[in-house]
Scaffold this motif. Structure first.
Motif, PDB file in Angstrom:
ATOM      1  N   ILE A 107       0.850  -1.192   0.000  1.00 56.07           N
ATOM      2  CA  ILE A 107       0.000   0.000   0.000  1.00 56.07           C
ATOM      3  C   ILE A 107       0.881   1.236   0.000  1.00 56.07           C
ATOM      4  O   ILE A 107       1.628   1.488   0.945  1.00 56.07           O
ATOM      5  CB  ILE A 107      -0.942   0.023   1.219  1.00 56.07           C
ATOM      6  N   SER A 108       0.812   2.005  -1.076  1.00 55.96           N
ATOM      7  CA  SER A 108       1.578   3.248  -1.186  1.00 55.96           C
ATOM      8  C   SER A 108       0.748   4.406  -0.653  1.00 55.96           C
ATOM      9  O   SER A 108      -0.479   4.380  -0.687  1.00 55.96           O
ATOM     10  CB  SER A 108       1.958   3.515  -2.653  1.00 55.96           C
ATOM     11  N   THR A 109       1.440   5.415  -0.172  1.00 52.79           N
ATOM     12  CA  THR A 109       0.747   6.556   0.416  1.00 52.79           C
ATOM     13  C   THR A 109       0.308   7.578  -0.632  1.00 52.79           C
ATOM     14  O   THR A 109      -0.485   8.465  -0.330  1.00 52.79           O
ATOM     15  CB  THR A 109       1.639   7.250   1.455  1.00 52.79           C
ATOM     16  N   SER A 110       0.819   7.473  -1.845  1.00 47.72           N
ATOM     17  CA  SER A 110       0.435   8.403  -2.911  1.00 47.72           C
ATOM     18  C   SER A 110       0.726   7.771  -4.258  1.00 47.72           C
ATOM     19  O   SER A 110       1.509   6.810  -4.364  1.00 47.72           O
ATOM     20  CB  SER A 110       1.208   9.718  -2.787  1.00 47.72           C
ATOM     21  N   ASN A 116       7.213   5.815  -8.377  1.00 48.13           N
ATOM     22  CA  ASN A 116       8.646   5.697  -8.108  1.00 48.13           C
ATOM     23  C   ASN A 116       9.033   4.272  -7.726  1.00 48.13           C
ATOM     24  O   ASN A 116      10.102   3.785  -8.096  1.00 48.13           O
ATOM     25  CB  ASN A 116       9.060   6.664  -7.004  1.00 48.13           C
ATOM     26  N   LYS A 117       8.181   3.602  -6.973  1.00 50.21           N
ATOM     27  CA  LYS A 117       8.454   2.208  -6.610  1.00 50.21           C
ATOM     28  C   LYS A 117       8.480   1.321  -7.850  1.00 50.21           C
ATOM     29  O   LYS A 117       9.343   0.456  -7.990  1.00 50.21           O
ATOM     30  CB  LYS A 117       7.390   1.695  -5.639  1.00 50.21           C
ATOM     31  N   VAL A 118       7.514   1.531  -8.741  1.00 57.13           N
ATOM     32  CA  VAL A 118       7.462   0.727  -9.970  1.00 57.13           C
ATOM     33  C   VAL A 118       8.665   1.017 -10.850  1.00 57.13           C
ATOM     34  O   VAL A 118       9.308   0.096 -11.362  1.00 57.13           O
ATOM     35  CB  VAL A 118       6.147   1.003 -10.735  1.00 57.13           C
ATOM     36  N   GLU A 119       8.980   2.287 -11.027  1.00 53.01           N
ATOM     37  CA  GLU A 119      10.119   2.648 -11.871  1.00 53.01           C
ATOM     38  C   GLU A 119      11.416   2.047 -11.332  1.00 53.01           C
ATOM     39  O   GLU A 119      12.251   1.548 -12.097  1.00 53.01           O
ATOM     40  CB  GLU A 119      10.256   4.167 -11.959  1.00 53.01           C
ATOM     41  N   PHE A 125       4.330  -4.461 -10.030  1.00 54.04           N
ATOM     42  CA  PHE A 125       3.214  -3.857 -10.756  1.00 54.04           C
ATOM     43  C   PHE A 125       2.497  -2.881  -9.827  1.00 54.04           C
ATOM     44  O   PHE A 125       2.499  -3.051  -8.609  1.00 54.04           O
ATOM     45  CB  PHE A 125       2.228  -4.931 -11.238  1.00 54.04           C
ATOM     46  N   GLY A 126       1.877  -1.878 -10.410  1.00 55.82           N
ATOM     47  CA  GLY A 126       1.131  -0.917  -9.615  1.00 55.82           C
ATOM     48  C   GLY A 126      -0.119  -0.480 -10.338  1.00 55.82           C
ATOM     49  O   GLY A 126      -0.188  -0.498 -11.569  1.00 55.82           O
TER      50      GLY A 126
END
Length: 318
Positions: A107-110, A116-119, A125-126
């Motif tokens: 769970i990302s906050t934004s 940025n996590k995916v890149e 995957f996101g």
């Protein structure tokens, strides 16, 4: 002058759980399976979070191609979080089954954090909204692999209570309206376009404008007379119980629009991309519109030409 304020949070979950969660957010986000798994101390939490592990279920510093998990990242409205996890995990387990890996939910906050996590391949995957993708697709090394869609197609709805005297858009002049958020295509950008087409300046048309942050709180606010009119996406409206739908009335709907997209890094091809895409599309035909979060699994191939059009209309001031 219109005053924009944040909506009061009436959800019990928001009032209690958000305070608990806010103190333990880490840069890696939250990771979940059947229960919440935090990267920090989980002692003294209430029974609803029993079973929380003290360590993250994967190490983001490891080679992403050699992780034991396929990691999916989402941003989820706080009031919907527990139900989201409960419903998403079993289907994701089925989608990754043939990879020999386990499915993990981050769970990302934004949306920005998720991208940025995916890149950086911290997650595989996101899922992001279409506006975030349009804004980032030319600057970040990401690509859309699936587009979420609805049948009937997704639209933006202007909704009032069933006993409201309003029947047309002209009737909601001077109302208190709740958008989802000012970065949302269906929850803000399209409503403003619809008003402009009718010759209305939203800043002077409404008595007050609110950002509810999620559609669940918008409905709750309408029911509790915090708002006189709310903006909903049609797929979310169709997911509501019949009694809830009957308590509201649609007075205006927009043109069709795409849903959000699933993205992955474009730096290197994810070895599980083909399997994940194929299994998502297989699941797509099995989803019922009335099922909560069913729209997360109704997917098709993305159409970049449609995104070019939306970018021109909503991001380039055309």
């Amino acid at each position: 002058m219109t005053i924009r304020t944040s909506a009061d949070k009436t959800s019990i979950f928001v009032g209690v759980a958000f305070i608990l969660l806010a103190s333990i957010i880490g840069t890696g986000g939250f990771l979940w399976k059947t229960f919440v798994e935090y990267t920090s101390n989980s002692s003294n939490l209430p029974d609803v979070f029993s079973g929380i592990s003290a360590q993250a279920p994967y190490n983001s510093a490891n080679d992403p191609d050699n992780r034991d998990e396929v990691v999916f990242s989402f941003t989820v409205p706080r009031g919907d979080l527990v139900k989201f996890l409960e419903l998403m995990q079993p289907t994701l387990d089925e989608i990754v089954e043939k990879t020999g890996k386990a499915a993990k939910i981050d769970i990302s906050t934004s949306e920005y954090e998720l991208i940025n996590k995916v890149e950086g391949r911290l997650v595989d995957f996101g899922s992001i909204d279409i506006m975030s993708y349009l804004a980032a697709r030319k600057e970040k090394k990401i690509k859309a692999i699936l587009e979420r869609f609805s049948d009937p197609p997704k639209r933006t709805l202007f909704v009032v209570k069933a006993d409201s005297p309003a029947r047309t858009m002209a009737d909601i002049k001077g109302y208190r309206i709740a958008y989802r958020g000012n970065d949302s295509l269906s929850g803000y950008q399209i409503p403003l376009k619809e008003l402009a087409k009718l010759g209305y300046d939203h800043a002077s048309f409404f008595k007050q404008e609110y950002y509810s942050e999620n559609y669940s709180d918008s409905i709750l606010g309408l029911q509790n007379d915090q708002y006189d009119c709310i903006i909903l996406s049609s797929n979310f409206f169709l997911e509501q119980a019949e009694s809830t739908r009957k308590s509201m009335r649609i007075i205006h709907e927009s043109h069709e629009m795409p849903g959000g997209v699933y993205i992955t890094s474009s730096k290197d091809r994810n070895p599980y991309e083909q399997i994940i895409v194929g299994n998502f599309m297989k699941k797509s035909g099995q989803q019922q519109n009335s099922e909560m979060f069913s729209g997360m699994f109704k997917t098709r191939r993305p159409n970049e030409q449609t995104y070019d059009m939306l970018e021109q209309e909503y991001l380039n001031g055309q």
